[in-house]
Motif scaffolding. Structure first.
Motif, PDB file in Angstrom:
ATOM      1  N   GLU A  52       3.291  -8.235  -1.573  1.00 27.04           N
ATOM      2  CA  GLU A  52       1.902  -7.779  -1.502  1.00 27.04           C
ATOM      3  C   GLU A  52       0.956  -8.955  -1.715  1.00 27.04           C
ATOM      4  O   GLU A  52       1.070  -9.690  -2.686  1.00 27.04           O
ATOM      5  CB  GLU A  52       1.655  -6.700  -2.553  1.00 27.04           C
ATOM      6  N   GLY A  63      -0.961  -0.660  -3.923  1.00 26.17           N
ATOM      7  CA  GLY A  63      -1.818   0.487  -3.649  1.00 26.17           C
ATOM      8  C   GLY A  63      -2.660   0.371  -2.411  1.00 26.17           C
ATOM      9  O   GLY A  63      -3.074   1.385  -1.847  1.00 26.17           O
ATOM     10  N   GLY A  64      -2.968  -0.858  -1.976  1.00 28.48           N
ATOM     11  CA  GLY A  64      -3.815  -0.995  -0.798  1.00 28.48           C
ATOM     12  C   GLY A  64      -5.157  -0.328  -1.011  1.00 28.48           C
ATOM     13  O   GLY A  64      -5.836  -0.575  -2.011  1.00 28.48           O
ATOM     14  N   HIS A  71      -6.906   3.098  -4.864  1.00 35.97           N
ATOM     15  CA  HIS A  71      -7.212   2.319  -6.059  1.00 35.97           C
ATOM     16  C   HIS A  71      -7.927   3.198  -7.069  1.00 35.97           C
ATOM     17  O   HIS A  71      -8.970   3.791  -6.765  1.00 35.97           O
ATOM     18  CB  HIS A  71      -8.082   1.117  -5.692  1.00 35.97           C
ATOM     19  N   GLY A  78       0.829  -1.195   0.000  1.00 37.60           N
ATOM     20  CA  GLY A  78       0.000   0.000   0.000  1.00 37.60           C
ATOM     21  C   GLY A  78       0.865   1.247   0.000  1.00 37.60           C
ATOM     22  O   GLY A  78       2.092   1.185  -0.149  1.00 37.60           O
ATOM     23  N   CYS A 127       0.059   8.091   6.548  1.00 36.03           N
ATOM     24  CA  CYS A 127       0.588   6.787   6.145  1.00 36.03           C
ATOM     25  C   CYS A 127       1.970   6.927   5.506  1.00 36.03           C
ATOM     26  O   CYS A 127       2.877   6.127   5.767  1.00 36.03           O
ATOM     27  CB  CYS A 127      -0.384   6.106   5.179  1.00 36.03           C
ATOM     28  N   TRP A 140     -14.146  -2.763   0.622  1.00 33.00           N
ATOM     29  CA  TRP A 140     -12.966  -2.631   1.466  1.00 33.00           C
ATOM     30  C   TRP A 140     -13.205  -3.388   2.768  1.00 33.00           C
ATOM     31  O   TRP A 140     -13.640  -2.816   3.763  1.00 33.00           O
ATOM     32  CB  TRP A 140     -12.671  -1.154   1.755  1.00 33.00           C
TER      33      TRP A 140
END
Length: 471
Positions: A35, A41-42, A45, A11, A456, A415
């Motif tokens: 991954e 990208g986690g 998206h 991500g 993040c 998600w």
């Protein structure tokens, strides 16, 4: 010298860590990104929605934090930074849709808040009386924001204002989210002796200039100090692709890390199925995975950190993206979107009027929207097929805007466990995680110091710096 690093999780946190590692360790270092999904990208998206790149995960970021603009500039993408239009946000509560009240700090009213169109006379009276009531607060303590608001200002502020705002950020409920982690400036003002919750909100809003609207729907009218929010023209995949190119890691997709063990010279990761395990030996590891996965991998190497990570719960959500012909969406209000109070008889928690909010999405003669569904504890309500989720979003859109035409394109993005919940005592749990890690091992991600993209990125860079110093 550290020369082999595994980054578990591809991500934005993991890719930011890989990019920083490349800068620190140089071109000869072997950096492997592992991954579990089939893409990086986690929860960032970008998909194609009726011919335009459209983000169906995180949408906007705070530009008053430096991380994203600085990273875009470093990658040669400064021109990709865009800001919202001046369109304002709205809120649906008590069966009415009206402007999102100004003068709040994540739903906590300041003395400048104008709540007349949102609260009943009794609710307004409770807010007005709050500054005169004695306040009991233990400095350094933590409570649920909902409990604090209900005890000081009544249920309406919690249900009609704070809950929909925080639901847009955390997919959480105001009664479960801790003050200290979700509104730290408010907690700091209370620690410093603010005589009331209103006074604390005044102090915090004046010092922090915190945005008062959800990142899901807020516009960005001309505010003192410049724009609050930003996005990436072309979608977040522009940033993700550039990060991968610059970091030049070995990216292994569909790679499940099942075990992590300390060895005499570093760390061993066990990958793949139990019937055909693969060992990867490295000097250092960055875990940029959701809290439950971090807890599992840390169980033997850092049990105290693993226990703390295991206490962080997750919420699931869904984004339903919709594209309409302009003539079919003529009744759409000229707002950036609408937040929905949790007690409204609607399935969605917010609509973002994306083509109104972002000028670069207003081309092509189409109107693009995104509906957000799912709060903490509602996972079972999302366990229906895509067609049903689209139907729910369309029904709520008809109720809120009068749009009944069929969309020309849709996309449903689920998600599962996408957002960590910052409950009471969250900062203590984070401290236990970070202080419980041995040398050569670091943790990054949304479970730590903020769920937004800038936070993040910051955790990824910090984790990279920690493990790069391993000798």
């Amino acid at each position: 010298m550290t020369s082999r690093v595994a980054v578990v999780g591809g991500g934005i946190s993991g890719l930011a860590a890989a990019h920083r590692l490349r800068t620190l360790l140089g071109p000869a270092a072997r950096i492997t990104v592992l991954e579990q999904r089939d893409r990086v990208g986690g929860v960032l998206h970008t998909v194609d929605l009726a011919g335009a790149p459209f983000d169906v995960g995180a949408e906007a970021f705070l530009v008053r934090r430096p991380e994203v603009p600085a990273l875009l500039a470093e990658l040669g993408l400064a021109d990709a930074l865009v800001h919202p239009t001046p369109a304002a946000a709205s809120i649906r509560a008590a069966g009415r849709t009206g402007p999102l009240p100004p003068g709040t700090l994540m739903g906590v009213p300041t003395s400048a808040a104008r709540l007349d169109g949102l609260l009943s006379p009794a609710g307004l009276a409770a807010v007005a009386a709050e500054p005169q009531r004695p306040l009991s607060w233990e400095p350094g303590g933590d409570v649920a924001l909902g409990a604090l608001l209900r005890s000081r200002m009544g249920d309406e502020v919690a249900d009609r204002l704070a809950d929909p705002l925080l639901g847009g950020v955390y997919a959480g409920r105001v009664d479960a989210l801790g003050v200290r982690a979700t509104v730290p400036a408010l907690a700091a003002a209370l620690d410093e002796g603010a005589p009331s919750l209103t006074a604390a909100a005044d102090r915090a809003a004046g010092g922090a200039r915190a945005p008062s609207a959800s990142r899901d729907v807020s516009g960005d009218s001309a505010r003192p100090g410049g724009p609050v929010f930003g996005a990436v023209r072309g979608g977040y995949r522009v940033l993700l692709d550039a990060l991968v190119r610059a970091a030049a890691p070995e990216v292994r997709l569909s790679a499940t890390v099942r075990e992590l063990h300390r060895t005499e010279g570093g760390w061993r990761l066990v990958l793949g199925p139990t019937t055909a395990p693969e060992a990867l030996d490295v000097d250092a590891v960055v875990l940029a995975v959701p809290a439950p996965a971090a807890a599992r991998l840390l169980a033997s190497a850092a049990p105290v950190a693993a226990k703390a990570a295991g206490e962080i719960e997750l919420a699931s959500s869904v984004v339903v993206a919709l594209a309409y012909r302009a003539e079919d969406a003529a009744s759409l209000p000229p707002t950036s979107g609408v937040l929905v109070a949790a007690d409204e008889p609607l399935s969605v928690k917010a609509f973002t009027h994306s083509s109104t909010k972002w000028a670069h999405l207003a081309d092509g003669g189409l109107v693009r929207l995104r509906a957000s569904l799912g709060r903490f504890g509602e996972a079972t309500t999302l366990q229906v097929d895509d067609a049903e989720l689209v139907a729910r979003a369309r029904a709520d859109l008809a109720t809120l805007t009068g749009i009944t035409a069929a969309p020309v394109a849709t996309h449903v993005q689920r998600w599962g466990g996408g957002l960590p919940q910052y409950g009471v005592g969250h900062l203590e749990r984070v401290r236990a995680i970070e202080e419980g890690l041995p040398a050569g091992l670091a943790v990054a991600g949304a479970a730590l110091h903020g769920v937004g993209v800038p936070a993040c990125i910051a955790t990824g860079r910090t984790a990279a710096e920690r493990v790069a110093a391993t000798r």
